[in-house]
Design a protein around this motif. Structure first.
Motif, PDB file in Angstrom:
ATOM      1  N   VAL A  17       0.856  -1.181   0.000  1.00 28.65           N
ATOM      2  CA  VAL A  17       0.000   0.000   0.000  1.00 28.65           C
ATOM      3  C   VAL A  17       0.892   1.231   0.000  1.00 28.65           C
ATOM      4  O   VAL A  17       1.856   1.306   0.760  1.00 28.65           O
ATOM      5  N   THR A  18       0.574   2.184  -0.871  1.00 27.79           N
ATOM      6  CA  THR A  18       1.270   3.468  -0.889  1.00 27.79           C
ATOM      7  C   THR A  18       0.258   4.560  -0.557  1.00 27.79           C
ATOM      8  O   THR A  18      -0.917   4.279  -0.336  1.00 27.79           O
ATOM      9  N   ALA A  19       0.695   5.791  -0.562  1.00 28.35           N
ATOM     10  CA  ALA A  19      -0.185   6.905  -0.207  1.00 28.35           C
ATOM     11  C   ALA A  19      -1.390   7.028  -1.137  1.00 28.35           C
ATOM     12  O   ALA A  19      -2.466   7.436  -0.709  1.00 28.35           O
ATOM     13  N   ASP A  20      -1.216   6.643  -2.409  1.00 27.41           N
ATOM     14  CA  ASP A  20      -2.312   6.834  -3.358  1.00 27.41           C
ATOM     15  C   ASP A  20      -2.766   5.579  -4.091  1.00 27.41           C
ATOM     16  O   ASP A  20      -3.642   5.645  -4.937  1.00 27.41           O
ATOM     17  N   SER A  21      -2.197   4.407  -3.758  1.00 28.15           N
ATOM     18  CA  SER A  21      -2.569   3.179  -4.477  1.00 28.15           C
ATOM     19  C   SER A  21      -2.433   1.944  -3.597  1.00 28.15           C
ATOM     20  O   SER A  21      -1.704   1.951  -2.611  1.00 28.15           O
ATOM     21  N   VAL A  22      -3.143   0.903  -4.024  1.00 28.31           N
ATOM     22  CA  VAL A  22      -3.003  -0.419  -3.413  1.00 28.31           C
ATOM     23  C   VAL A  22      -2.592  -1.370  -4.527  1.00 28.31           C
ATOM     24  O   VAL A  22      -3.230  -1.427  -5.583  1.00 28.31           O
ATOM     25  N   TYR A  23      -1.505  -2.105  -4.312  1.00 24.69           N
ATOM     26  CA  TYR A  23      -0.998  -3.068  -5.287  1.00 24.69           C
ATOM     27  C   TYR A  23      -1.370  -4.464  -4.799  1.00 24.69           C
ATOM     28  O   TYR A  23      -1.292  -4.754  -3.607  1.00 24.69           O
TER      29      TYR A  23
END
Length: 83
Positions: A17-23
């Protein structure tokens, strides 16, 4: 008589998980309707990583596209199977 429309369900496993996306890793199998059980024959394809943006996730929440989120799952559930 059920008025529930049949659909397809995919299991996804979050990779990061990043600040603007979920992988995430996609499951190998597609399920009919709302299967609650991860098939013993299913696994997550680690060679394929996809993402949803924060705005995608908001739309999915608002349209009830996400049926369930499981955290701290049991080892026996199969959610750790990556191939």
């Amino acid at each position: 008589e059920s008025t529930h429309a049949m659909g397809f369900v995919h299991f996804l496993r979050v990779n990061r998980v990043t600040a603007d996306s979920v992988y995430f890793f996609p499951g190998d199998l597609v399920y009919l309707d709302q299967s609650q059980d991860f098939s013993p024959d299913d696994f997550f394809r680690k060679a394929e990583v996809y993402s949803f943006s924060r705005s995608d996730l908001k739309v999915m929440r608002d349209t009830s596209s996400v049926l369930d989120i499981t955290r701290n799952y049991e080892e026996s559930s199969g959610f750790n199977k990556l191939k």
